[in-house]
Design a protein around this motif. Structure first.
Motif, PDB file in Angstrom:
ATOM      1  N   GLN A 311      29.190  49.950  40.588  1.00  0.00           N
ATOM      2  CA  GLN A 311      29.299  48.515  40.297  1.00  0.00           C
ATOM      3  C   GLN A 311      30.667  47.991  40.733  1.00  0.00           C
ATOM      4  OE1 GLN A 311      28.489  47.705  36.178  1.00  0.00           O
ATOM      5  NE2 GLN A 311      26.287  48.066  36.371  1.00  0.00           N
ATOM      6  N   GLU A 312      31.706  48.717  40.378  1.00  0.00           N
ATOM      7  CA  GLU A 312      33.064  48.282  40.726  1.00  0.00           C
ATOM      8  C   GLU A 312      33.284  48.327  42.227  1.00  0.00           C
ATOM      9  OE1 GLU A 312      35.637  49.247  36.732  1.00  0.00           O
ATOM     10  OE2 GLU A 312      35.469  50.834  38.235  1.00  0.00           O
ATOM     11  N   MET A 313      32.701  49.306  42.907  1.00  0.00           N
ATOM     12  CA  MET A 313      32.826  49.385  44.367  1.00  0.00           C
ATOM     13  C   MET A 313      32.155  48.176  45.021  1.00  0.00           C
ATOM     14  SD  MET A 313      31.192  52.133  47.031  1.00  0.00           S
ATOM     15  CE  MET A 313      29.579  51.380  46.812  1.00  0.00           C
ATOM     16  N   LEU A 314      30.962  47.810  44.530  1.00  0.00           N
ATOM     17  CA  LEU A 314      30.232  46.686  45.109  1.00  0.00           C
ATOM     18  C   LEU A 314      30.980  45.371  44.915  1.00  0.00           C
ATOM     19  CD1 LEU A 314      26.624  47.639  43.962  1.00  0.00           C
ATOM     20  CD2 LEU A 314      27.465  47.610  46.314  1.00  0.00           C
ATOM     21  N   VAL A 315      31.580  45.199  43.751  1.00  0.00           N
ATOM     22  CA  VAL A 315      32.296  43.954  43.465  1.00  0.00           C
ATOM     23  C   VAL A 315      33.691  43.978  44.085  1.00  0.00           C
ATOM     24  CG1 VAL A 315      33.247  42.501  41.629  1.00  0.00           C
ATOM     25  CG2 VAL A 315      30.968  43.512  41.365  1.00  0.00           C
ATOM     26  N   GLY A 316      34.360  45.118  44.000  1.00  0.00           N
ATOM     27  CA  GLY A 316      35.731  45.225  44.511  1.00  0.00           C
ATOM     28  C   GLY A 316      36.775  44.977  43.448  1.00  0.00           C
ATOM     29  N   ARG A 317      36.348  44.942  42.193  1.00  0.00           N
ATOM     30  CA  ARG A 317      37.264  44.712  41.072  1.00  0.00           C
ATOM     31  C   ARG A 317      36.912  45.635  39.905  1.00  0.00           C
ATOM     32  NH1 ARG A 317      40.663  40.379  41.226  1.00  0.00           N
ATOM     33  NH2 ARG A 317      40.272  38.808  42.831  1.00  0.00           N
ATOM     34  N   SER A 318      37.897  45.867  39.043  1.00  0.00           N
ATOM     35  CA  SER A 318      37.684  46.601  37.811  1.00  0.00           C
ATOM     36  C   SER A 318      36.814  45.754  36.877  1.00  0.00           C
ATOM     37  CB  SER A 318      39.021  46.905  37.137  1.00  0.00           C
ATOM     38  OG  SER A 318      38.847  47.241  35.774  1.00  0.00           O
ATOM     39  N   LYS A 319      35.792  46.365  36.276  1.00  0.00           N
ATOM     40  CA  LYS A 319      34.920  45.614  35.385  1.00  0.00           C
ATOM     41  C   LYS A 319      35.646  45.209  34.111  1.00  0.00           C
ATOM     42  CE  LYS A 319      30.138  45.533  33.780  1.00  0.00           C
ATOM     43  NZ  LYS A 319      28.832  46.237  33.791  1.00  0.00           N
ATOM     44  N   GLY A 320      36.584  46.027  33.662  1.00  0.00           N
ATOM     45  CA  GLY A 320      37.299  45.709  32.435  1.00  0.00           C
ATOM     46  C   GLY A 320      38.355  44.638  32.608  1.00  0.00           C
ATOM     47  N   SER A 321      39.326  44.892  33.458  1.00  0.00           N
ATOM     48  CA  SER A 321      40.481  43.993  33.592  1.00  0.00           C
ATOM     49  C   SER A 321      40.280  42.893  34.614  1.00  0.00           C
ATOM     50  CB  SER A 321      41.717  44.798  33.986  1.00  0.00           C
ATOM     51  OG  SER A 321      41.581  45.311  35.315  1.00  0.00           O
ATOM     52  N   GLY A 322      39.374  43.093  35.564  1.00  0.00           N
ATOM     53  CA  GLY A 322      39.210  42.125  36.638  1.00  0.00           C
ATOM     54  C   GLY A 322      40.194  42.317  37.779  1.00  0.00           C
ATOM     55  N   ALA A 323      41.033  43.343  37.683  1.00  0.00           N
ATOM     56  CA  ALA A 323      42.010  43.607  38.747  1.00  0.00           C
ATOM     57  C   ALA A 323      41.315  44.122  39.996  1.00  0.00           C
ATOM     58  CB  ALA A 323      43.032  44.625  38.265  1.00  0.00           C
ATOM     59  N   PRO A 324      41.847  43.830  41.186  1.00  0.00           N
ATOM     60  CA  PRO A 324      41.271  44.384  42.410  1.00  0.00           C
ATOM     61  C   PRO A 324      41.378  45.904  42.398  1.00  0.00           C
ATOM     62  CG  PRO A 324      43.398  43.371  42.868  1.00  0.00           C
ATOM     63  CD  PRO A 324      43.048  43.006  41.460  1.00  0.00           C
ATOM     64  N   MET A 325      40.455  46.571  43.061  1.00  0.00           N
ATOM     65  CA  MET A 325      40.450  48.030  43.073  1.00  0.00           C
ATOM     66  C   MET A 325      41.673  48.610  43.772  1.00  0.00           C
ATOM     67  SD  MET A 325      37.893  48.654  41.243  1.00  0.00           S
ATOM     68  CE  MET A 325      37.820  50.443  41.400  1.00  0.00           C
ATOM     69  N   SER A 326      42.435  47.776  44.465  1.00  0.00           N
ATOM     70  CA  SER A 326      43.684  48.228  45.086  1.00  0.00           C
ATOM     71  C   SER A 326      44.820  48.308  44.072  1.00  0.00           C
ATOM     72  CB  SER A 326      44.071  47.303  46.239  1.00  0.00           C
ATOM     73  OG  SER A 326      44.135  45.952  45.792  1.00  0.00           O
ATOM     74  N   GLY A 327      44.579  47.853  42.835  1.00  0.00           N
ATOM     75  CA  GLY A 327      45.577  47.985  41.779  1.00  0.00           C
ATOM     76  C   GLY A 327      46.187  46.661  41.348  1.00  0.00           C
ATOM     77  N   GLY A 328      46.933  46.729  40.236  1.00  0.00           N
ATOM     78  CA  GLY A 328      47.601  45.546  39.704  1.00  0.00           C
ATOM     79  C   GLY A 328      46.846  44.955  38.525  1.00  0.00           C
ATOM     80  N   THR A 329      47.004  43.659  38.333  1.00  0.00           N
ATOM     81  CA  THR A 329      46.337  42.940  37.259  1.00  0.00           C
ATOM     82  C   THR A 329      45.293  42.001  37.858  1.00  0.00           C
ATOM     83  OG1 THR A 329      47.954  41.139  37.276  1.00  0.00           O
ATOM     84  CG2 THR A 329      48.443  43.032  35.874  1.00  0.00           C
TER      85      THR A 329
END
Length: 441
Positions: A311-329
């Protein structure tokens, strides 16, 4: 405009809430001198007009008693902080009315909307103040309720300028914006004609669903014999924030939605990406925008069986925080070049975040005001649920470009576009004018 509490009136069926003044009581304050119009619609008195053009509102859009100005440079309901509830309606104009009949409808709608957005009833007589021997002028389900941040936004579809046979019913064909065309077919489209198109549209947003429904119900009633409801959509739980004062909401996939949406406070981007400029064509649309509406069915049952990592790969963001999968907030800019331990990019090439990003789409952005919807279940017992997508942009090409980019979006396996429409949204309305008046000048 936040109102002080009103004293209770004994004859009132519903008591005033502590947070706002009832519509009926406001009639006593502002309604004197209102002029009657067709089917009971009345223009407000001078005091009402002042309130509509100068009233202040709770900036978060969540105050139950807030009222936004109706008159202004732009129509409300675009950069207004997104409210929590929606009732959207598209109409077909009757073949029995002429240009004057259309103008009369727009006048009546304008007068009614100006009152409704300030917490008033449709007309001075309202739901219970008229004759016992005539239908009430207002349907009455919003009696006792405050304005609830109601905004009413009007739009004109391609069919208003020429019908499906190319007939110019109202002498408007020469004034049709060149880009106001039905949207092209996109991958994933399974459009249903009964959920698509329309000559006119009304978007009613509020923080109370009953207030939004009341607005569409009464405006539909006013249109009787002149325009008929083609389709409508209820929405809840906004899926975009349009102000930096709002938290990012979640869609029915459980992800934060609209993190990168244009915010009202980004005035340069709003001016560049949302409003039609005076230098654009046609001149009558200056200060307006283009509205795209898409009913997107989410295949909820399939999505709910997908692993979290996918799911997170398809969206490109963390499901919890909403941060991009590249890191950060949540609001960290995505890094599409950042690689993980295996050498693959941390944000998948076909992720939604990557394909929708302005850097992939020539810098184009849109202001989105989408809503979740759940309309029961289908014949197989699956939820008829998803996203009612609404976007405002200076040119339809902005939406078309991004949507074509999303053809490779991995989320498409779980989405089906079943409704589609486009409208030109005229600029703001001045007191004494009607919506779209410049089009008929």
């Amino acid at each position: 405009m936040t109102r002080p509490a009103a004293p209770e009136q004994p004859e009132q069926a519903a008591a005033d809430s502590e947070s706002g003044v009832s519509r009926r009581h406001l009639l006593g304050l502002f309604g004197a001198g209102a002029a009657g119009a067709a089917v009971g619609v009345a223009a407000g008195a001078a005091g009402v007009g002042v309130a509509m053009s100068t009233g202040a509102a709770n900036a978060s859009g969540s105050g139950a008693a807030s009222a936004y100005p109706f008159y202004g440079e732009h129509q409300a309901g675009i950069v207004t902080p997104a409210q929590d509830r929606l009732h959207f309606a598209a109409f077909d104009v009757s073949t029995t009315i002429d240009r004057d009949g259309l103008i009369g409808l727009l006048r009546d709608w304008t007068d009614a909307a100006a009152r409704l957005t300030q917490g008033l009833e449709v007309s001075e007589g309202g739901a219970v103040g008229g004759s016992d021997y005539a239908p009430p002028a207002d349907t009455g389900e919003a009696l006792g309720l405050p304005a609830s941040g109601l905004t009413i936004t009007f739009g004109f579809g391609p069919g208003l300028f020429a019908d499906a046979d190319g007939v110019d019913r109202f002498g408007l064909a020469a004034r049709r914006p060149a880009s106001l065309e039905p949207l092209p077919r996109f991958q994933g489209d399974a459009l249903q004609p009964e959920r698509s198109g329309g000559d006119l549209c009304i978007q009613a947003c509020a923080d109370d669903p009953q207030v939004a429904v009341h607005a569409i119900r009464n405006l539909s009633r006013i249109a009787f014999g002149r325009a008929s409801l083609r389709w409508s959509q209820l929405g809840f739980g906004r899926t975009s924030s349009t102000s930096t004062t709002q938290q990012t909401p979640r869609n029915l996939f459980g992800f934060k939605d609209g993190t990168a949406n244009i915010k009202a406070e980004e005035t340069a981007d709003v001016s560049e990406q949302v409003w039609v400029a005076a230098s654009d064509e046609p001149a009558w649309l200056a200060g307006g925008s283009y509205l795209v509406a898409r009913r997107i069915r989410m295949i909820i049952e399939n999505w709910d069986r997908v692993q979290l990592g996918e799911q997170e790969m398809l969206v490109g963001r963390s499901k919890g925080s909403g941060a991009p999968m590249s890191g950060g907030t949540e609001f960290t800019e995505p890094d599409f070049e950042a690689e993980g331990p295996t050498g693959a990019t941390l944000i998948d090439t076909n992720s939604h975040v990557k394909l929708a990003h302005p850097t992939v789409n020539g810098g184009m952005r849109m202001l989105r005001r989408g809503y979740n919807f759940v309309d029961g279940n289908d014949e197989l017992g699956r939820l008829d649920a998803g996203l009612f997508f609404l976007s405002f942009q200076r040119s339809p090409e902005q939406f078309i470009t991004v949507q074509r980019s999303l053809a490779a979006d991995g989320l498409n396996e779980y989405l089906k576009h079943v409704g589609s429409a486009i409208f030109a949204v005229p600029g703001g309305i001045r007191s004494g004018e009607y919506v779209g008046q410049a089009l008929f000048a």
